[in-house]
Write a protein that holds these residues in place. Structure first.
Motif, PDB file in Angstrom:
ATOM      1  N   ALA A   2      16.455  28.894  64.650  1.00 51.61           N
ATOM      2  CA  ALA A   2      17.319  29.899  64.492  1.00 51.61           C
ATOM      3  C   ALA A   2      17.113  31.049  63.695  1.00 51.61           C
ATOM      4  O   ALA A   2      16.410  31.792  64.140  1.00 51.61           O
ATOM      5  CB  ALA A   2      18.642  29.505  64.920  1.00 51.61           C
ATOM      6  N   ASP A  51      24.332  22.727  57.501  1.00 47.59           N
ATOM      7  CA  ASP A  51      24.454  24.027  58.182  1.00 47.59           C
ATOM      8  C   ASP A  51      23.045  24.474  58.570  1.00 47.59           C
ATOM      9  O   ASP A  51      22.415  25.278  57.897  1.00 47.59           O
ATOM     10  CB  ASP A  51      25.121  25.060  57.283  1.00 47.59           C
ATOM     11  N   THR A  94      20.188  25.868  61.463  1.00 46.92           N
ATOM     12  CA  THR A  94      19.980  26.669  62.662  1.00 46.92           C
ATOM     13  C   THR A  94      18.568  26.430  63.161  1.00 46.92           C
ATOM     14  O   THR A  94      17.614  26.487  62.405  1.00 46.92           O
ATOM     15  CB  THR A  94      20.190  28.165  62.374  1.00 46.92           C
ATOM     16  N   ARG A 150      22.964  26.457  66.375  1.00 47.67           N
ATOM     17  CA  ARG A 150      23.435  26.267  64.996  1.00 47.67           C
ATOM     18  C   ARG A 150      24.313  25.028  64.952  1.00 47.67           C
ATOM     19  O   ARG A 150      25.219  24.853  65.779  1.00 47.67           O
ATOM     20  CB  ARG A 150      24.220  27.481  64.509  1.00 47.67           C
TER      21      ARG A 150
END
Length: 511
Positions: free
Chosen positions: A19, A137, A139, A180
């Motif tokens: 990400a 969290d 990505t 994500r």
């Protein structure tokens, strides 16, 4: 929820997770731990061999196993992946190194029926995957010039089937994907993916009865946007429990066109070929406590078919073909939305097909349109996704739900020189099941407009397709249910059902 959807929703992350700029220094162990947690929350038991060094984790012989309960047929599923490396990059990100070529071995072992094992070769060209962010969290960014999945072998109860019996070969070109994942009470997943093109080649055959199927084709400019809320602890084999625990998912898929060539043989029942193209397609699907929404449409469709049972080739085209439905899935004391829509715009057949029933060209051959768009309110009285309640429902022969309201948003049929349109609203009284022989009593009205009916009847009589006495009966029925409208050969009709259960046509009681 089918076994296939359960299995591959979990394993999709392993072949093309994805990400952006790093928010904090991320460790290889943290990324590997997130993968394990995701797989385990999807219902898999994960085992592997791990080697941890400074800044890296090397994982080999990763095995994913899921055992099915009796309600889903029992048995087990196993998949083995060879090697994945998680390597810290020194900029806060972690590279996920997947081999250029790997064999995914899968085994399905039901308690009854045939044991099946598959070997699928997954190849990637100029690929890279990077994880950024922080724990809870993350990505993932993934890109590749090409990714190919090809079925290598199939074994059923110890008997190996060669590529002449089963072939699946899918190649995706110029992939880009960003995913994500944020972890709270639920695991939230948001994904964007683009693929320049997809080529596929699928074939199956049964030499014993001379049955075969083959299709090759392509899709252009694919785009996928998806979101999902996944429970971290739930029974993945009880879909009703998953919904109760907060599961929901939604996806939007579009293409800029494509086409395929297909051939098939049913042995003594015949064979045929078909090819089709379209200028685009869109597919939206969502699944959650609000129900199942399925919406698919194709534009610029053209199809040609040749069947051994028919002496002539079949060809047709349509500007748009679409289907949409919304179905509630869970028991509720509150009314829930449902809907159904079918669209067929500018449907045209070749003159060869027309000549079968209209050789002299009596009927107008303008493109036809059919639109049916319904929505309404209903109550679901049983959790039919719960196997125990479904069994009770089947044995008791009980009514699974109540119909409370129905709206005809749009009704249109335009073909062979006649056009019918309409719309209406009805509510239903489920306490009155006697007025309409066991059905809840409706109350409401539908307005209809019919243009060109008499002209069409005259043409059908002239062609010999409609006997004169039947034509006279059709005209009498139109006179009973309709009144002259504005314009030539136009009829209007208002069909009502009042609170007493009386049926009226244009104010005249007919029931």
């Amino acid at each position: 929820m089918s076994r296939i959807s359960k299995l591959f929703s979990g394993t999709a992350i392993l072949v093309c997770l994805p990400a952006t700029a790093a928010l904090a220094d991320l460790t290889a162990a943290e990324v590997w731990s997130d993968w394990q947690a995701y797989m385990e929350s999807s219902g898999y038991t994960v085992t592997s061999s791990e080697v941890t060094e400074a800044g890296s984790v090397s994982v080999s012989d990763m095995t994913l196993k899921m055992e099915f309960d009796d309600d889903t047929g029992g048995g087990a599923f196993d998949m083995v992946l060879e090697t994945i490396n998680f390597v810290e990059q020194g900029d806060g990100s972690v590279a996920i190194e997947l081999p250029a070529s790997t064999i995914m071995n899968m085994a399905f072992q039901p308690e009854t029926g045939e044991n099946v094992s598959l070997a699928i070769n997954f190849e990637q060209t100029a690929h890279n995957m990077v994880a950024t962010g922080e724990p809870n969290d993350l990505t993932y960014t993934y890109a590749a010039e090409a990714a190919r999945m090809a079925l290598q072998s199939v074994t059923i109860d110890g008997v190996s089937l060669g590529p002449d019996v089963a072939k699946v070969d899918i190649t995706m070109n110029d992939l880009s994907q960003v995913t994500r994942m944020t972890l709270g009470e639920l695991r939230n997943v948001a994904q964007d993916m683009t693929v320049a093109s997809v080529d596929y080649d699928v074939a199956f055959s049964d030499p014993q009865n001379d049955e075969s199927f083959k299709v090759t084709g392509n899709m252009q400019d694919l785009k996928l946007d998806g979101t999902g809320d996944l429970p971290t602890e739930t029974d993945v084999q009880d879909f009703n429990a998953m919904l109760d625990d907060g599961f929901k998912a939604a996806g939007s898929f579009t293409t800029a066109g494509g086409g395929y060539d297909m051939s098939f043989s049913s042995g003594s029942d015949g064979s045929g070929t078909a090819n089709a193209t379209s200028t685009g397609a869109a597919f939206d699907v969502s699944l959650g406590p609000d129900g199942l929404l399925y919406d698919i449409a194709q534009t610029g469709v053209s199809m040609n078919m040749l069947l051994t049972e028919l002496p002539l080739p079949l060809s047709f085209s349509a500007e748009q073909i679409g289907t949409r439905f919304l179905v509630p899935l869970q028991k509720s004391n509150e009314e829930q939305d449902f809907g159904l829509a079918v669209t067929l715009n500018d449907f045209a057949m070749s003159d060869v097909i027309w000549s079968l029933f209209d050789p002299t060209g009596q009927l107008p051959r303008d493109p036809a349109t059919l639109v049916v768009d319904l929505s309404g309110k209903a109550k679901v009285l049983f959790d039919f996704l719960d196997p125990d309640q479904a069994a009770v429902l089947e044995q008791a022969d009980a009514v699974p739900g109540e119909l409370n309201a129905l709206t005809i948003n749009k009704l249109e049929l335009d073909a062979v020189g006649a056009r019918l349109t309409g719309s209406g609203d009805f509510t239903f009284d489920n306490s009155d099941l006697t007025s309409f022989d066991g059905l809840p009593r409706p109350e409401g009205a539908v307005d209809l407009n019919l243009v060109g009916a008499n002209g069409l009847i005259e043409k059908l009589v002239g062609m010999g397709l409609l006997p004169e006495d039947q034509a006279m009966g059709a005209r009498m029925m139109m006179g009973l249910f309709a009144v002259p409208g504005e314009g030539e050969d136009t009829l209007d009709s208002k069909i009502e059902v009042n609170e007493q259960g009386h049926v009226l046509a244009n104010g005249q009681r007919i029931r």
